[in-house]
Each structure stands twice: as structure tokens, then as C-alpha cells.
Design a protein around this motif. Structure first.
Motif, PDB file in Angstrom:
ATOM      1  N   CYS A  11       4.555   5.026  -4.772  1.00 47.84           N
ATOM      2  CA  CYS A  11       4.737   4.875  -3.325  1.00 47.84           C
ATOM      3  C   CYS A  11       5.103   3.452  -2.946  1.00 47.84           C
ATOM      4  O   CYS A  11       6.059   3.226  -2.190  1.00 47.84           O
ATOM      5  N   HIS A  12       4.364   2.490  -3.447  1.00 41.35           N
ATOM      6  CA  HIS A  12       4.589   1.107  -3.037  1.00 41.35           C
ATOM      7  C   HIS A  12       5.938   0.583  -3.530  1.00 41.35           C
ATOM      8  O   HIS A  12       6.563  -0.266  -2.874  1.00 41.35           O
ATOM      9  N   HIS A  13       6.398   1.073  -4.656  1.00 43.76           N
ATOM     10  CA  HIS A  13       7.723   0.704  -5.143  1.00 43.76           C
ATOM     11  C   HIS A  13       8.814   1.156  -4.177  1.00 43.76           C
ATOM     12  O   HIS A  13       9.882   0.530  -4.089  1.00 43.76           O
ATOM     13  N   ARG A  14       8.519   2.235  -3.416  1.00 41.86           N
ATOM     14  CA  ARG A  14       9.516   2.785  -2.492  1.00 41.86           C
ATOM     15  C   ARG A  14       9.224   2.443  -1.036  1.00 41.86           C
ATOM     16  O   ARG A  14       9.875   2.958  -0.130  1.00 41.86           O
ATOM     17  N   GLY A  15       8.213   1.592  -0.784  1.00 40.33           N
ATOM     18  CA  GLY A  15       7.890   1.208   0.584  1.00 40.33           C
ATOM     19  C   GLY A  15       7.099   2.244   1.342  1.00 40.33           C
ATOM     20  O   GLY A  15       7.055   2.224   2.583  1.00 40.33           O
ATOM     21  N   ALA A  16       6.453   3.158   0.624  1.00 41.23           N
ATOM     22  CA  ALA A  16       5.685   4.232   1.252  1.00 41.23           C
ATOM     23  C   ALA A  16       4.197   4.017   1.042  1.00 41.23           C
ATOM     24  O   ALA A  16       3.771   3.376   0.076  1.00 41.23           O
ATOM     25  N   PHE A  17       3.390   4.582   1.934  1.00 44.76           N
ATOM     26  CA  PHE A  17       1.943   4.486   1.818  1.00 44.76           C
ATOM     27  C   PHE A  17       1.413   5.403   0.715  1.00 44.76           C
ATOM     28  O   PHE A  17       1.945   6.490   0.472  1.00 44.76           O
ATOM     29  N   ALA A  18       0.330   4.943   0.100  1.00 47.34           N
ATOM     30  CA  ALA A  18      -0.386   5.725  -0.911  1.00 47.34           C
ATOM     31  C   ALA A  18      -1.793   5.966  -0.386  1.00 47.34           C
ATOM     32  O   ALA A  18      -2.657   5.093  -0.458  1.00 47.34           O
ATOM     33  N   MET A  19      -2.004   7.143   0.161  1.00 42.50           N
ATOM     34  CA  MET A  19      -3.288   7.466   0.781  1.00 42.50           C
ATOM     35  C   MET A  19      -4.272   8.018  -0.251  1.00 42.50           C
ATOM     36  O   MET A  19      -3.907   8.798  -1.123  1.00 42.50           O
ATOM     37  N   GLY A  20      -5.527   7.606  -0.114  1.00 42.17           N
ATOM     38  CA  GLY A  20      -6.579   8.098  -0.989  1.00 42.17           C
ATOM     39  C   GLY A  20      -7.053   9.477  -0.572  1.00 42.17           C
ATOM     40  O   GLY A  20      -6.573  10.068   0.393  1.00 42.17           O
TER      41      GLY A  20
END
Length: 537
Positions: free
Chosen positions: A323-332
Motif C-alpha cells: 500500500c505505502h509503495h503505491r500511496g495508499a493506506f494500510a489499515m489494520g
């Protein structure tokens, strides 16, 4: 067929059993139904194809294949691209609360010490027709700051605070139909109905408030399903003259096949997506379901399958990195515990929450889920400390980590299969199924807020133990006969725990029959909610 008033030429028809009240006609208006029709006409026919592709993939895995990253989409995984953008009011999602769409819950959740409320038409919701329409009404009223509730028992009044949480709507999965609306004689996809009605009722007001039509998408198994949703969103934006990317979605990575296609899912939705979420409980269920024919991949008691286990921790870290590589959030994921009135037990619960959320924050997640407002402060404190002055952790790339392999994501999980674990599974599943078929999809059981995912784990685990003749720690081999004996015994226990009056007034015997059918069937039934839907009005 009973046609909606003024809609004699529609091909989307209300079923014969359905008569709309005046209040329901206000929610499902002629204009709203026309929009549902346009979506169904254009997109419904692709859903059976997507579901069929799932079955074809599963047949290969049943025959011995193991899930893996797709060779023909390597260019997407290696490509230098990012998602379009994340709206301002979704930049900080450090704690999200989830729950069904009944009126009191909506108010309490929006007032909780959280950033987002995910209003749920899926796993924590039993989609009886009246409740579906009531839920849409409740969300419309909340969006319009016109929602209140008075408890009929004690007169207590509930109303929205001045600064409620951001609202996100979770629609039903692609596998769930809406039997009260037919297209060419067949039930329409429940997901399209939920999306269409929430969007139609609320998009103008949401945009005027500086927010937008935001959605959670559950149970995706392949990037082609994400591409289908992207087409639905883009068509809707064009229909209503909205800029591309106005509709935003967060996708739950809660199936084992999907974890191998996270880049592809983000890419397929890149104009509309803002993040992925670790739907951990459904993910565990999907691990069982997907690897059902693989005797070396059988899980132990569900209580010991925690995020510290290697296959789950790898899933969490890969989601953050992707996600972070693509600028997106990674929700737990979800903390299913609920507070206790006993101080010692409550301290234990809060410690569990702190440990769980610390693991997520340290892995680099941008936020997390809780199921009860009483846990929001504890979860928020963990993320407040981890974030400091930041709104999220998009700067945590995990690029220096060793690549996470398919072997890590599929790693067998150690732990015992115990008699008590099996008996606990039976009691939880029966109680949850009973609640669901009587219209309640979110139930506190033994200190946990249970939804469909945990009941799915319970019955699928036993099914798999039976299929492969696994032994419990006491030496007993798990068979259909052993299960049926335990089910009979645990029904007696449940009657003692619940009291005879409540037990007899409920539908526990019907739930036990459904539990037995699901657990002893020759083939693993994909979703108990599909079978349970037959019981709902």
C-alpha cells in the motif's frame, strides 16, 4: 409481481411478497429504483462470471496447486505507478469503529472517539428487507445531521455530536443476492443495491459537507472483481456528472487469493481506491476454505491463531509495504474484544488491545479497527503515540524488508486442536447462526463481538478436521459422529447458560440443524450467510 408505484415499465421489479410502506417508498423512490435498474442492467450479468472464476481457481487449488503471485501481471507489480489521491477527510484514519446500521448504533459509532465509522451492510448485519431499508434511512438521516433515537425502555435520548466521525458504507459481498428485487426473474446482486441506494441518497449532501461517497468493498478474491467495481464507480460518476475519482473505496484483503493480487487490485481501482484493510478474521476463514484439501495446512484452535503467527504477520507486513509503495493506506484489523464490567477482566481486555494494536502500529499500519466504543481510547492512544505529529504512516515504506514469499503467506500454523476448542467453536457458531437467522448480525458472545467471519472460522475448522481425520489433543479423532455428539451435548450447555425460557423462545434448534448441515456436508459450503439468507424475510 407487485410493481413499485409508478414503475410499471421497469424490468427491476419488487418481488410479490414485498409491499413498501410510505416511509420505504421515500427511501426507495422511483428515481432511486431507476438508478438501481441502470446499474443492474449494465453490470449484474458480469457477477456470475466473476463468481464462476472463483470456483475454477478453487478447483485447481483443490487438485494440488497452491496460490501464488500471478506471472502475467508482473509488469503491474514492477511498474512505477501510484493511486490517484486520498481526500482530506480520509487522511487520518487512526481508529475506525465498525458496526451494523441500526439507528442507535449509527449515532453511538459516529460519536465515538474515532476518526471513521464503517457502517456495515455485510458481516455484522443480517440483511432482512425491512432492516436494509431502515439502515439506508438511518445513514441518510446521519448524513443530513437529522438523526436521533429515544430508547423505548428508559426514555434515554441519543443525538449526534458536533464533530461526528467520517462515514464509510460497507456493502454486501458479490456472493450475496438481494431477493426482494428481481432482474429478468433473478435476484439482483446485494452489493449493487447497497451501493446504488447509499450513493443516490447521500452523494450531494456528502460532497456539500466536504466529504464524499466512500465505501468499503468486502470479500474480493481477484483483481478482475476490483476492475468490475471500478467500472461501476466510473459509470456512476459519469451518470451524475461527477469528476473521475469522486467515489472512493477501501478494499478489505480478507481472502487468501487476494493477498497475492494486492498490487493488481490497487491498480485496477487506482482512480477510486484509498487503501487496503487487513480483514483478519475472514482471512483466516479464507485460509481454511482455500486450502481445505491440503492436509499440511490445517489450522489449530482459532483462539491461538493470532497476528503473531508467521503467516498472518507476513500478510500484515506485505499489505503495509504494498500500500505505502503505491500511496495508499494500510489499515489494520479488528479488535473483537468488548469491555467488561469486571475490573480484572477489563484490564486483561485492554492489555490485549494494546498489544494487538502496538503490533499493527509497529508494522506501519495507518490505523486500526475496534468493535466497541469502549475500546476506542485504548486503540487511539497506541496510534497517537506511534504517529506523533503525523496523520498516517505513509512514510513507512518497509522497502528494506526481505521480499515476502508465497511460502511465508501459506506457512502452516502451529498450535493444538483441543476438545474445549472444538466445543467452544460449536457453541459460538450455533449462537451466532441463531442470532443471524433471527435478524441480528452482530452479537456479543463470551466477551467477543462476533460477526459472520468468526462463525465461519468455527464451522469451517471442524469441517476440515473431519475431512482429514485429524485428532484432538486428547487423542479423539474428529468424525461426523464425534461432532454430532458434541453438538447435542453443547446444546444442553447452551440451554443451561442462556436459561430455558430464552433458549426455547429462540431458534437454537434451527441453528443447530444449519450448523450440522454446514459442518458435515461433503463439500465445504462457501458462505453460511447464503444458506442463512433463506431464513430472513
Amino acid at each position: 409481481m407487485t410493481e413499485h408505484q409508478g414503475n410499471a415499465d421497469y424490468e427491476v421489479k419488487l418481488s410479490l411478497q414485498t409491499i413498501l410502506t410510505a416511509e420505504q417508498q421515500e427511501i426507495l423512490s422511483s428515481e432511486a429504483l431507476q438508478f438501481v435498474e441502470r446499474l443492474v442492467q449494465r453490470f449484474a450479468s458480469r457477477v456470475p462470471q466473476l463468481l464462476s472464476a472463483r470456483e475454477e481457481r478453487q478447483q485447481k487449488i483443490d487438485a494440488g496447486d497452491l496460490p501464488d503471485f500471478l506471472p502475467d501481471t508482473m509488469n503491474i507489480r514492477n511498474g512505477n505507478w501510484r493511486i490517484q489521491n486520498i481526500p482530506t477527510d480520509l487522511q487520518d484514519r487512526r481508529v475506525e469503529i465498525t458496526g451494523p446500521v441500526d439507528r442507535k448504533m449509527v449515532i453511538n459509532a459516529l460519536n465515538a472517539n474515532v476518526k471513521v465509522f464503517m457502517a456495515d451492510f455485510e458481516d455484522s448485519f443480517a440483511p432482512a428487507w425491512n432492516e436494509v431499508l431502515d439502515g439506508q434511512r438511518n445513514l441518510r438521516d446521519a448524513v443530513n445531521d437529522n438523526i436521533s433515537y429515544t430508547n423505548p425502555d428508559n426514555g434515554k435520548e441519543y443525538a449526534l455530536n458536533d464533530d461526528p466521525a467520517v462515514l464509510i458504507c460497507r456493502v454486501r459481498g458479490l456472493h450475496l443476492p438481494e431477493k426482494h428485487l428481481l432482474w429478468q426473474g433473478e435476484p439482483i446482486p446485494g452489493s449493487l443495491f447497497d451501493f446504488a441506494l447509499y450513493f443516490f441518497l447521500n452523494y450531494k449532501q456528502l460532497l456539500e459537507k466536504g466529504s464524499g461517497p466512500y465505501f468499503y468493498l468486502p470479500k474480493l478474491q481477484a483483481y478482475q472483481e476490483a476492475a468490475w467495481w471500478s467500472d461501476v464507480f466510473s459509470f456512476t460518476e459519469d451518470e451524475f456528472g461527477l469528476q473521475r475519482g469522486t467515489i472512493k473505496a477501501t478494499v478489505l484483503i480478507e481472502t487468501l487469493p487476494a493477498v497475492f493480487e494486492m498490487d493488481e487490485i490497487l491498480y485496477s481501482l487506482k482512480e477510486h481506491i484509498v487503501g487496503l484493510n487487513c480483514g483478519r478474521w475472514d482471512y483466516i476463514f479464507s485460509y481454511i476454505k482455500t486450502l481445505r484439501n491440503h492436509p499440511d495446512r490445517i489450522l489449530p484452535d482459532r483462539q491461538v491463531v493470532t497476528m503473531e503467527k508467521p503467516f498472518l504477520n507476513a500478510y500484515s507486513r506485505l499489505l503495509v509495504r504494498t500500500c505505502h509503495h503505491r500511496g495508499a493506506f494500510a489499515m489494520g484489523g479488528m479488535a473483537a474484544f468488548i469491555p467488561s464490567k469486571e475490573p480484572e477482566r477489563n484490564a486483561w481486555v485492554l492489555n490485549k488491545i494494546q498489544t494487538d494494536k502496538s503490533l499493527e502500529a509497529n508494522n506501519g499500519h495507518d490505523g486500526t479497527w475496534v468493535a466497541h466504543p469502549g475500546l476506542a481510547d485504548t486503540a487511539r492512544a497506541v496510534f497517537d503515540e506511534a504517529l506523533g505529529t503525523r496523520n498516517n504512516q505513509l512514510d513507512i515504506s518497509r522497502e528494506d524488508d526481505a521480499p515476502i514469499t508465497a511460502a511465508e503467506l501459506l506457512a502452516p500454523c502451529d498450535g493444538e486442536r483441543t476438545e474445549e476448542g472444538m466445543r467452544h467453536n460449536i457453541r459460538v457458531a450455533v449462537q451466532y447462526i441463531e442470532a443471524w437467522i433471527t435478524g441480528n448480525g452482530c452479537v456479543p458472545i463470551y466477551g467477543l463481538m462476533e460477526d459472520a467471519a468468526t462463525a465461519e472460522i468455527s464451522r469451517a475448522s471442524i469441517w476440515q478436521w473431519i475431512k482429514h481425520g485429524k485428532s484432538l489433543s486428547n487423542g479423539d479423532v474428529v468424525t461426523n459422529a464425534l461432532f454430532e455428539d458434541m453438538l447435542d451435548q453443547e446444546m444442553v450447555v447452551l440451554e443451561q447458560e442462556l436459561g430455558s425460557e430464552r433458549f426455547q423462545q429462540g431458534q437454537y434448534e434451527e441453528a443447530a440443524v444449519l450448523m450440522s448441515r454446514l459442518t458435515t456436508s461433503d463439500e465445504l459450503v462457501n458462505f453460511l450467510t447464503v444458506s442463512g439468507y433463506e431464513y430472513l424475510a
